[in-house]
Scaffold this motif. Sequence first.
Motif, PDB file in Angstrom:
ATOM      1  N   ALA A  96      -3.629   7.550  -8.913  1.00 22.80           N
ATOM      2  CA  ALA A  96      -3.150   8.710  -9.662  1.00 22.80           C
ATOM      3  C   ALA A  96      -1.633   8.889  -9.562  1.00 22.80           C
ATOM      4  CB  ALA A  96      -3.841   9.976  -9.167  1.00 22.80           C
ATOM      5  N   ILE A  97      -1.070   9.360 -10.665  1.00 21.94           N
ATOM      6  CA  ILE A  97       0.335   9.768 -10.676  1.00 21.94           C
ATOM      7  C   ILE A  97       0.384  11.205 -10.173  1.00 21.94           C
ATOM      8  CG2 ILE A  97       2.362  10.202 -12.115  1.00 21.94           C
ATOM      9  CD1 ILE A  97       1.177   8.119 -14.077  1.00 21.94           C
ATOM     10  N   GLN A  98       1.146  11.443  -9.123  1.00 23.75           N
ATOM     11  CA  GLN A  98       1.295  12.798  -8.587  1.00 23.75           C
ATOM     12  C   GLN A  98       2.257  13.606  -9.457  1.00 23.75           C
ATOM     13  OE1 GLN A  98       1.596  13.217  -4.281  1.00 23.75           O
ATOM     14  NE2 GLN A  98       3.384  14.514  -4.594  1.00 23.75           N
ATOM     15  N   SER A  99       3.363  12.977  -9.849  1.00 19.89           N
ATOM     16  CA  SER A  99       4.334  13.630 -10.727  1.00 19.89           C
ATOM     17  C   SER A  99       5.194  12.549 -11.362  1.00 19.89           C
ATOM     18  CB  SER A  99       5.211  14.613  -9.950  1.00 19.89           C
ATOM     19  OG  SER A  99       5.983  13.920  -8.981  1.00 19.89           O
ATOM     20  N   GLY A 100       5.859  12.902 -12.442  1.00 18.38           N
ATOM     21  CA  GLY A 100       6.739  11.934 -13.074  1.00 18.38           C
ATOM     22  C   GLY A 100       7.381  12.489 -14.323  1.00 18.38           C
ATOM     23  N   PHE A 101       8.454  11.833 -14.735  1.00 15.89           N
ATOM     24  CA  PHE A 101       9.130  12.203 -15.964  1.00 15.89           C
ATOM     25  C   PHE A 101       9.856  10.993 -16.531  1.00 15.89           C
ATOM     26  CE2 PHE A 101      12.151  13.072 -12.565  1.00 15.89           C
ATOM     27  CZ  PHE A 101      13.310  12.461 -13.023  1.00 15.89           C
ATOM     28  N   ALA A 114      -3.254   8.234  -1.669  1.00 19.46           N
ATOM     29  CA  ALA A 114      -4.601   8.583  -1.189  1.00 19.46           C
ATOM     30  C   ALA A 114      -5.639   8.507  -2.302  1.00 19.46           C
ATOM     31  CB  ALA A 114      -4.586   9.977  -0.567  1.00 19.46           C
ATOM     32  N   SER A 115      -5.173   8.403  -3.549  1.00 15.70           N
ATOM     33  CA  SER A 115      -6.106   8.373  -4.677  1.00 15.70           C
ATOM     34  C   SER A 115      -6.564   6.953  -5.030  1.00 15.70           C
ATOM     35  CB  SER A 115      -5.451   9.017  -5.908  1.00 15.70           C
ATOM     36  OG  SER A 115      -4.404   8.193  -6.400  1.00 15.70           O
ATOM     37  N   GLY A 120     -19.776  -1.580  -0.735  1.00 15.95           N
ATOM     38  CA  GLY A 120     -18.649  -2.476  -1.006  1.00 15.95           C
ATOM     39  C   GLY A 120     -17.425  -1.715  -1.493  1.00 15.95           C
ATOM     40  N   LYS A 121     -17.628  -0.768  -2.402  1.00 19.40           N
ATOM     41  CA  LYS A 121     -16.542   0.066  -2.915  1.00 19.40           C
ATOM     42  C   LYS A 121     -15.957   0.921  -1.800  1.00 19.40           C
ATOM     43  CE  LYS A 121     -15.800   4.185  -5.759  1.00 19.40           C
ATOM     44  NZ  LYS A 121     -14.396   4.136  -5.593  1.00 19.40           N
ATOM     45  N   SER A 122     -16.827   1.565  -1.043  1.00 16.68           N
ATOM     46  CA  SER A 122     -16.388   2.440   0.040  1.00 16.68           C
ATOM     47  C   SER A 122     -15.565   1.673   1.080  1.00 16.68           C
ATOM     48  CB  SER A 122     -17.614   3.086   0.698  1.00 16.68           C
ATOM     49  OG  SER A 122     -17.231   3.876   1.783  1.00 16.68           O
ATOM     50  N   LYS A 123     -16.034   0.470   1.429  1.00 13.63           N
ATOM     51  CA  LYS A 123     -15.313  -0.351   2.422  1.00 13.63           C
ATOM     52  C   LYS A 123     -13.951  -0.791   1.905  1.00 13.63           C
ATOM     53  CE  LYS A 123     -17.598  -3.358   4.976  1.00 13.63           C
ATOM     54  NZ  LYS A 123     -18.513  -4.459   5.348  1.00 13.63           N
ATOM     55  N   LEU A 124     -13.878  -1.227   0.643  1.00 13.19           N
ATOM     56  CA  LEU A 124     -12.597  -1.679   0.109  1.00 13.19           C
ATOM     57  C   LEU A 124     -11.622  -0.514  -0.044  1.00 13.19           C
ATOM     58  CD1 LEU A 124     -10.742  -3.882  -0.852  1.00 13.19           C
ATOM     59  CD2 LEU A 124     -11.757  -3.687  -3.131  1.00 13.19           C
ATOM     60  N   ASP A 125     -12.088   0.624  -0.537  1.00 14.51           N
ATOM     61  CA  ASP A 125     -11.212   1.799  -0.659  1.00 14.51           C
ATOM     62  C   ASP A 125     -10.620   2.172   0.708  1.00 14.51           C
ATOM     63  OD1 ASP A 125     -11.693   1.969  -3.372  1.00 14.51           O
ATOM     64  OD2 ASP A 125     -13.018   3.719  -3.238  1.00 14.51           O
ATOM     65  N   LYS A 126     -11.471   2.196   1.721  1.00 12.83           N
ATOM     66  CA  LYS A 126     -11.018   2.544   3.076  1.00 12.83           C
ATOM     67  C   LYS A 126     -10.028   1.496   3.597  1.00 12.83           C
ATOM     68  CE  LYS A 126     -12.770   3.710   7.654  1.00 12.83           C
ATOM     69  NZ  LYS A 126     -13.945   3.865   8.503  1.00 12.83           N
ATOM     70  N   HIS A 127     -10.299   0.217   3.342  1.00 11.42           N
ATOM     71  CA  HIS A 127      -9.416  -0.840   3.820  1.00 11.42           C
ATOM     72  C   HIS A 127      -8.052  -0.776   3.125  1.00 11.42           C
ATOM     73  CE1 HIS A 127      -8.882  -5.336   4.998  1.00 11.42           C
ATOM     74  NE2 HIS A 127      -8.250  -4.526   5.813  1.00 11.42           N
ATOM     75  N   LEU A 128      -8.030  -0.521   1.820  1.00  7.87           N
ATOM     76  CA  LEU A 128      -6.764  -0.417   1.095  1.00  7.87           C
ATOM     77  C   LEU A 128      -5.910   0.745   1.600  1.00  7.87           C
ATOM     78  CD1 LEU A 128      -7.954  -1.169  -2.547  1.00  7.87           C
ATOM     79  CD2 LEU A 128      -6.550  -2.647  -1.080  1.00  7.87           C
ATOM     80  N   LYS A 129      -6.557   1.790   2.081  1.00  5.54           N
ATOM     81  CA  LYS A 129      -5.835   2.959   2.603  1.00  5.54           C
ATOM     82  C   LYS A 129      -5.393   2.761   4.053  1.00  5.54           C
ATOM     83  CE  LYS A 129      -8.252   6.041  -0.529  1.00  5.54           C
ATOM     84  NZ  LYS A 129      -9.222   7.130  -0.709  1.00  5.54           N
ATOM     85  N   SER A 130      -5.889   1.717   4.704  1.00  5.75           N
ATOM     86  CA  SER A 130      -5.581   1.476   6.119  1.00  5.75           C
ATOM     87  C   SER A 130      -4.210   0.815   6.288  1.00  5.75           C
ATOM     88  CB  SER A 130      -6.657   0.587   6.751  1.00  5.75           C
ATOM     89  OG  SER A 130      -6.459  -0.771   6.361  1.00  5.75           O
ATOM     90  N   ASP A 131      -3.813   0.641   7.544  1.00  9.16           N
ATOM     91  CA  ASP A 131      -2.526   0.019   7.876  1.00  9.16           C
ATOM     92  C   ASP A 131      -2.454  -1.440   7.434  1.00  9.16           C
ATOM     93  OD1 ASP A 131       0.055  -0.101   8.970  1.00  9.16           O
ATOM     94  OD2 ASP A 131      -0.707  -0.889  10.866  1.00  9.16           O
ATOM     95  N   ASP A 132      -3.583  -2.116   7.262  1.00  8.63           N
ATOM     96  CA  ASP A 132      -3.560  -3.490   6.751  1.00  8.63           C
ATOM     97  C   ASP A 132      -2.911  -3.568   5.376  1.00  8.63           C
ATOM     98  OD1 ASP A 132      -4.782  -4.663   8.933  1.00  8.63           O
ATOM     99  OD2 ASP A 132      -6.790  -4.670   8.025  1.00  8.63           O
ATOM    100  N   ASP A 161      -1.414   2.004   4.350  1.00  5.65           N
ATOM    101  CA  ASP A 161      -1.219   2.983   5.422  1.00  5.65           C
ATOM    102  C   ASP A 161      -0.998   4.398   4.864  1.00  5.65           C
ATOM    103  OD1 ASP A 161      -0.930   4.174   7.877  1.00  5.65           O
ATOM    104  OD2 ASP A 161       0.962   3.177   8.380  1.00  5.65           O
ATOM    105  N   VAL A 162      -1.971   4.856   4.116  1.00  7.42           N
ATOM    106  CA  VAL A 162      -1.877   6.117   3.398  1.00  7.42           C
ATOM    107  C   VAL A 162      -1.670   7.309   4.326  1.00  7.42           C
ATOM    108  CG1 VAL A 162      -3.205   7.676   1.905  1.00  7.42           C
ATOM    109  CG2 VAL A 162      -3.168   5.233   1.438  1.00  7.42           C
TER     110      VAL A 162
END
Length: 192
Positions: free
Chosen positions: A54-59, A77-78, A88-100, A103-104
């Motif tokens: 998601a885009i939080q803000s922009g112009f 975080a989105s 599979g989706k839940s694991k990948l979403d969590k991994h992408l947000k991790s420090d690997d 690091d959200v």
Amino acid sequence: MKNTIKSLLVLTIVTLFTYSFTTIDTNKKEIKTDKSKVIWKGYKVTGSHEGTIAIQSGFLNFDADKLSGGEFVIDMASINTTDLKGIGKSKLDKHLKSDDFFDVATYPTAKLVFTNVEATGKNAYTVTGDLTIKGKTNATTFVVSIYGNKANVTLKIDRTKYGIEYKSSSFFDNLKNKAIYDEFDLVSDLEF
């Protein structure tokens, strides 16, 4: 009466002089975040994954009708995987947000600031911008197309420039079919 006329004449001259040397502000158009979307696609030896963010803000800034600048903040975080379901989706979403990866928890946003815009056609632009991910900023060049109140932005990003080295064959040997390619794509459809 003479002093009043002189004062008005001086005021008029000062006003005209000031407006003659004042630049016209750019026309800033806010991105409608609820009507805009960003799709990411990452590649590995055995295939690919894709999703949204998601885009939080922009112009976007315009001089007359020509793109002249812009800035975007992305809500890290989105990160959402759309080509998997369930565990599979839940694991990948969590991994992408991790420090690997991103690091959200430490870096909740990423930012793109346009630094140079060059028209390449009637509605097309080559843009250089400073992209900040995980606290690291690098210049990146990308294409923007504008049609009315809509824009399309396409970026190719080398994740290793932002300290994301997980399963990169540029840093690790013997990964074979477990390697993840360094570059990933972002395609944004924007409305303003």
